[in-house]
Design a protein around this motif. Structure first.
Motif, PDB file in Angstrom:
ATOM      1  N   ALA A  27      12.094  14.428   4.767  1.00 39.92           N
ATOM      2  CA  ALA A  27      12.149  13.963   6.157  1.00 39.92           C
ATOM      3  C   ALA A  27      13.534  14.177   6.758  1.00 39.92           C
ATOM      4  O   ALA A  27      13.670  14.519   7.940  1.00 39.92           O
ATOM      5  CB  ALA A  27      11.762  12.488   6.227  1.00 39.92           C
ATOM      6  N   ALA A  28      14.571  13.973   5.931  1.00 43.67           N
ATOM      7  CA  ALA A  28      15.941  14.149   6.419  1.00 43.67           C
ATOM      8  C   ALA A  28      16.206  15.582   6.834  1.00 43.67           C
ATOM      9  O   ALA A  28      17.097  15.852   7.650  1.00 43.67           O
ATOM     10  CB  ALA A  28      16.940  13.729   5.331  1.00 43.67           C
ATOM     11  N   ILE A  29      15.428  16.507   6.298  1.00 44.88           N
ATOM     12  CA  ILE A  29      15.591  17.922   6.636  1.00 44.88           C
ATOM     13  C   ILE A  29      14.536  18.361   7.656  1.00 44.88           C
ATOM     14  O   ILE A  29      14.841  19.072   8.614  1.00 44.88           O
ATOM     15  CB  ILE A  29      15.490  18.780   5.357  1.00 44.88           C
ATOM     16  N   VAL A  30      13.308  17.925   7.436  1.00 39.68           N
ATOM     17  CA  VAL A  30      12.203  18.386   8.275  1.00 39.68           C
ATOM     18  C   VAL A  30      12.325  17.893   9.711  1.00 39.68           C
ATOM     19  O   VAL A  30      12.144  18.664  10.660  1.00 39.68           O
ATOM     20  CB  VAL A  30      10.851  17.923   7.680  1.00 39.68           C
ATOM     21  N   LEU A  31      12.643  16.624   9.911  1.00 35.99           N
ATOM     22  CA  LEU A  31      12.611  16.065  11.261  1.00 35.99           C
ATOM     23  C   LEU A  31      13.649  16.700  12.193  1.00 35.99           C
ATOM     24  O   LEU A  31      13.302  17.088  13.315  1.00 35.99           O
ATOM     25  CB  LEU A  31      12.769  14.535  11.210  1.00 35.99           C
ATOM     26  N   PRO A  32      14.915  16.826  11.782  1.00 32.81           N
ATOM     27  CA  PRO A  32      15.857  17.516  12.669  1.00 32.81           C
ATOM     28  C   PRO A  32      15.450  18.962  12.953  1.00 32.81           C
ATOM     29  O   PRO A  32      15.577  19.438  14.083  1.00 32.81           O
ATOM     30  CB  PRO A  32      17.183  17.462  11.885  1.00 32.81           C
ATOM     31  N   ALA A 305       8.369  26.993   3.817  1.00 30.93           N
ATOM     32  CA  ALA A 305       8.924  27.280   2.483  1.00 30.93           C
ATOM     33  C   ALA A 305      10.142  26.412   2.174  1.00 30.93           C
ATOM     34  O   ALA A 305      10.262  25.863   1.074  1.00 30.93           O
ATOM     35  CB  ALA A 305       9.276  28.760   2.372  1.00 30.93           C
ATOM     36  N   SER A 306      11.060  26.288   3.143  1.00 32.68           N
ATOM     37  CA  SER A 306      12.307  25.571   2.860  1.00 32.68           C
ATOM     38  C   SER A 306      12.063  24.086   2.600  1.00 32.68           C
ATOM     39  O   SER A 306      12.623  23.499   1.675  1.00 32.68           O
ATOM     40  CB  SER A 306      13.298  25.756   4.016  1.00 32.68           C
ATOM     41  N   GLN A 307      11.212  23.474   3.404  1.00 31.84           N
ATOM     42  CA  GLN A 307      10.960  22.042   3.212  1.00 31.84           C
ATOM     43  C   GLN A 307      10.143  21.792   1.943  1.00 31.84           C
ATOM     44  O   GLN A 307      10.324  20.774   1.252  1.00 31.84           O
ATOM     45  CB  GLN A 307      10.262  21.461   4.440  1.00 31.84           C
ATOM     46  N   THR A 308       9.239  22.716   1.612  1.00 30.42           N
ATOM     47  CA  THR A 308       8.482  22.590   0.364  1.00 30.42           C
ATOM     48  C   THR A 308       9.410  22.732  -0.835  1.00 30.42           C
ATOM     49  O   THR A 308       9.241  22.042  -1.851  1.00 30.42           O
ATOM     50  CB  THR A 308       7.368  23.649   0.298  1.00 30.42           C
ATOM     51  N   ALA A 309      10.401  23.610  -0.699  1.00 32.73           N
ATOM     52  CA  ALA A 309      11.388  23.776  -1.781  1.00 32.73           C
ATOM     53  C   ALA A 309      12.133  22.472  -2.028  1.00 32.73           C
ATOM     54  O   ALA A 309      12.441  22.123  -3.177  1.00 32.73           O
ATOM     55  CB  ALA A 309      12.374  24.887  -1.416  1.00 32.73           C
TER      56      ALA A 309
END
Length: 553
Positions: A27-32, A305-309
């Protein structure tokens, strides 16, 4: 029994803890990033939060990947933005909301329809080199689209190359304060991503941007900020049937890219011990995610891909991680919306650029060129197709190039002359690397490879005829083990070629026929014409028969 139950409960709690941690980290990566991608599409940042809410929940309930995280992606954002810009050229907010709902609903409906028709194999229609070129073009388009926000200027979009010219003309109008904020965000993101991959760098930069904006009053200084964000969950939005015809072509392209990205990311992060990704079920899951999201203000969504990683790296074990991320998105909408409104647009632009540059991979281009020059040209053509014709048209270019590449490879099958490694029973194509391989007097063994059909059979027949004229055999043995299918036109050409070769006094033997191919030969009567004595289980059996016959002679 109690001990076993306790161990099972402990394992469940451990997995749950890992999933919660993975969901919060994601969430810290996906939301922004989701908020940033919404601005790429010319939409309010709240739309990004909506996309990381409903679609993520629906996929978590229906998808076949344990860890795939579904929300907006850079590719889908730029494609959606292009289509919405055409449908709503004046940028009217109310019309944009309706058009977005219609586009997402169409995307979802198309994916579900593809699932019903079992079209999961379509994901393989875009070759890897062509996809490399397409994504590089998309990446460059996105970067150029964000540069004006870094400079604090505004340009009218008119196509990639004209936008470059317009941007150069507006450079003197650059806001130095905006540029300073953007540069600081870019440097901070770059350093954190390099030193701590998969860290919550976007969240840190967003938090710093909000703090600086609040302390310095950036909005009062003329620095563009996100502005008002409604403090609520998404409200119900209905698609407009009147926009279906206009948005359908774009939705087709978006659906294809959504599925392609979802399958690629799902397969990339699947562990060997886990159940395999099921393409048709993925079509249903992503389709339902997009269709449900359409009614709640979501952009078209797909697997990232990045958020799944990140989920996998932190130890996520199941889709519980996605549910935690979705819950965090809901909490953000309800409690943090006013703070997000203070975020400078330049910071969001920096986030978009940092995570879009990765789409441009010169190393991948170099690798393709090193292996196959022709496919390197396809990659370049797909890259230029996006820049010259636009993003949605670039999908068409990418698909056409992939199909042309497939057709050109299928239309030019190789026919190998087979020899035997001296002193062994190994049969292999003659090569300059093996000059000592032996051939057999008055016997020519040829091995065509691939599917034989109307578009390539004449080339195969011409190659065989040329080799027959060169070697002048008494027996021509066709090793058919590499031919997995033969179409009617090709079968007729084979029958005619055998008649022509027989007129030259050459006997044709067939060896290693696949079951389906043998059935076709029998149905046509060609197998009966040849007779059992000219059909062999394998090329080794045919060679043994020839050697026995030659020895007897």
């Amino acid at each position: 029994m109690t001990i076993g139950g306790d161990e099972g409960a402990a394992t469940f709690v451990a997995f749950l803890r890992l999933d919660v941690l993975a969901g919060l980290t994601a969430a810290a990566i996906v939301l922004p990033k989701a908020m940033a991608y919404a601005t790429v599409a010319g939409l309010p940042v709240s739309v990004g939060l909506y996309t990381a809410f409903v679609p993520m929940i629906v996929y978590a309930l229906l998808g076949t990947s344990r860890v795939l995280s579904v929300s907006s992606t850079t590719t889908l954002a730029i494609l959606a933005g292009t289509e919405l810009g055409i449908a709503v050229p004046d940028g009217d907010p109310a019309k944009l909301v309706t058009a977005l709902a219609t586009l997402a609903a169409l995307t979802g409906a198309l994916l579900i329809a593809a699932s019903v028709l079992r079209l999961g194999f379509v994901a393989n229609f875009i070759s890897s080199p062509v996809l490399t070129g397409f994504k590089a073009g998309i990446g460059l388009v996105i970067v150029l689209d964000q540069i004006p926000k870094l400079l604090g200027v505004h340009i009218e979009k008119a196509g990639f190359f004209r936008d470059i010219v317009s941007l150069v003309h507006h450079v003197p109008e650059t806001s130095l304060l905006t540029l300073t904020i953007a540069a600081a965000a870019l440097i901070a993101l770059g350093i954190m991503e390099k030193l701590w991959p998969h860290s919550p760098a976007p969240l840190v930069v967003v938090g710093a941007g909000i703090l600086i904006s609040w302390v310095a009053g950036l909005n009062a200084l003329g620095i563009a900020t996100v502005g008002f964000i409604p403090r609520s969950l998404p409200s119900l939005t209905l698609p407009n049937a009147g926009l279906v015809e206009q948005l359908l072509p774009g939705a087709l392209g978006i659906a294809l890219m959504s599925f392609t990205e979802t399958i690629a990311a799902g397969r990339a992060f699947a562990k060997p011990a886990e159940s395999p990704i099921k393409p048709n079920r993925e079509l249903l899951a992503t389709g339902a995610a997009n269709l449900a999201g359409a009614f709640f203000g979501s952009m078209p969504a797909g697997g990232g891909a990045s958020q799944t990683a990140v989920v996998r790296a932190v130890g996520g074990q199941s889709q519980t991680a996605s549910l935690v991320t979705a819950a965090t998105s809901a909490a953000t909408m309800l409690f943090l919306a006013p703070l997000l409104g203070l975020l400078p647009q330049a910071v969001l632009a920096a986030i978009v650029i940092i995570y879009s540059v990765g789409l441009i991979s010169p190393a991948e281009f170099a690798s393709i060129r090193k292996v196959r020059r022709m496919e390197f040209r396809w990659a370049l053509a797909a890259f230029l197709g996006v820049l010259v014709f636009g993003t949605l048209q670039g999908i068409v270019v990418a698909i056409v190039l992939s199909l042309i590449g497939l057709a050109s490879q299928s239309a030019k099958p190789r026919v190998y002359v087979i020899g035997r490694k001296r002193g062994t029973d190994v049969l292999r194509p003659l090569s300059a690397d093996h000059p000592d391989d032996e051939t057999f007097e008055r016997l020519l063994i040829l091995r065509p490879e691939g599917r034989l059909f109307f578009a390539n059979v004449q080339q195969v027949a011409d190659q065989i005829q040329a080799l027959v004229a060169e070697h002048k055999p008494e027996v021509l043995t066709l090793d058919m083990s590499g031919v997995f299918d033969i179409e009617y036109s090709a079968l007729q050409t084979m029958i005619e070629s055998e008649r022509r070769v027989a007129a030259q006094g050459i006997t044709v033997w067939l060896a290693g026929l696949n079951p389906d191919v043998l059935d076709y030969l029998r149905a046509s009567g060609f197998a009966d014409k040849l007779g059992r004595e000219r059909l062999f289980f394998s090329v080794h059996a045919a060679l043994q028969r020839y050697l026995e016959r030659a020895g007897g002679s």
